[in-house]
Structure formats: C-alpha cells, structure tokens
Design an enzyme around this catalytic site. Structure first.
Site, PDB file in Angstrom:
ATOM      1  N   GLU A  25      41.783  39.719  36.471  1.00  0.00           N
ATOM      2  CA  GLU A  25      40.393  39.586  36.028  1.00  0.00           C
ATOM      3  C   GLU A  25      39.728  40.953  36.192  1.00  0.00           C
ATOM      4  O   GLU A  25      40.056  41.717  37.096  1.00  0.00           O
ATOM      5  CB  GLU A  25      39.629  38.559  36.892  1.00  0.00           C
ATOM      6  CG  GLU A  25      39.881  37.129  36.492  1.00  0.00           C
ATOM      7  CD  GLU A  25      38.809  36.153  37.021  1.00  0.00           C
ATOM      8  OE1 GLU A  25      37.685  36.577  37.370  1.00  0.00           O
ATOM      9  OE2 GLU A  25      39.123  34.957  37.077  1.00  0.00           O
ATOM     10  N   HIS A  81      38.317  35.963  32.016  1.00  0.00           N
ATOM     11  CA  HIS A  81      39.209  34.859  32.348  1.00  0.00           C
ATOM     12  C   HIS A  81      40.453  35.091  31.497  1.00  0.00           C
ATOM     13  O   HIS A  81      40.518  34.603  30.361  1.00  0.00           O
ATOM     14  CB  HIS A  81      38.554  33.505  32.022  1.00  0.00           C
ATOM     15  CG  HIS A  81      37.465  33.097  32.955  1.00  0.00           C
ATOM     16  ND1 HIS A  81      36.679  31.997  32.740  1.00  0.00           N
ATOM     17  CD2 HIS A  81      37.056  33.643  34.126  1.00  0.00           C
ATOM     18  CE1 HIS A  81      35.807  31.881  33.750  1.00  0.00           C
ATOM     19  NE2 HIS A  81      36.009  32.875  34.594  1.00  0.00           N
TER      20      HIS A  81
HETATM   21 ZN   LIG Z   1      35.042  33.290  36.304  1.00  0.00          ZN
END
Ligand SMILES: [Zn+2]
Length: 132
Positions: A25, A81
């Site tokens: 991420e 994401h």
């Molecule tokens: Zn998140």
C-alpha cells in the site's frame, strides 16, 4: 463537502506513486483550498504492508508544515488498496482522524480506480472526485 477537484496531472501523480510501490500500500496527502487540490504530497508507508498503511510520522509532520507555510489546507488523504476493496475498509474507518476526503485507489484487473469518501463517526459517504 460534496466533491473534490483534481487536475489530470495530480491524478496521474497519485497513480504513479501507488503503482511504484506495488505490491505494498502507498499513501500521501492532498493539499489545497476548499474542495480543490493544489498539490499532491507523497508520504512513505512506514508499515510496508500490502494491506495497511501508516504514514511516516516525520514525513507527515514535514508535509503539514509545508502545507501551513504555503497557506494551504489539508483537503485529502490518499492511499492504495493494491488488491481491493474499492471502498474504505473497516480499518480505514477506525483510523480516520482528519476531517478531509479519503481517496482510495483500488487496483482491479491491472487498472486503478479512485473513489473519494468522507468518514465521520464511524460512517462514510461517497464524495465525487472531479478530474479536470
Ligand atoms: Zn485502506
């Protein structure tokens, strides 16, 4: 706030940043005025995780100081994401600490999709992202 406006260049900068950090991420801050982004500030994900992010505190502090000294406001926080979902996660809701738009960049079939959300009191509402 009903919408957040970004330029195509700012949008591409976010995508390039999150793409570069795959499969982890990635995150950053959006600075500007009212509902208009003026600058995209990339911040290191200290968690170095594919499923969560923690902004490097020193970089975050430096970014906040830069925003202040340039007479801007924090208008958004973005993070990726890499494997979905396209919406905010329960962790995102639990950890939302700022009254700003949370931009989620989700990767589905090698394509990034961006959506904006306002998170308050454990609830969230979608915010329109306008890319001009
Ligand atoms: Zn998140």
């Amino acid at each position: 706030m009903q919408s957040l406006t970004l330029t195509k260049e700012q949008y591409q900068k976010m995508i390039a940043h999150v793409e570069l950090h795959l499969p982890l991420e990635a995150c950053g801050l959006l600075a500007g005025h009212n509902s208009k982004v003026e600058t995209v500030l990339e911040v290191t994900n200290q968690a170095q995780s594919p499923v969560r992010f923690v902004m490097d505190p020193i970089e975050q502090l430096n970014a906040f100081e830069w925003i202040d000294s340039n007479d801007m406001e924090l208008v958004g926080i973005f993070h990726s994401h890499p494997t979905g979902p396209e919406t905010v996660s329960p962790t995102d809701i639990a950890e939302a600490a700022y009254a700003v738009v949370y931009v989620i960049l989700a990767r589905v079939d090698d394509t990034w999709y961006a959506r904006g959300f306002w998170i308050e009191d454990g609830e969230y509402n979608e915010i329109t992202l306008r890319v001009l």
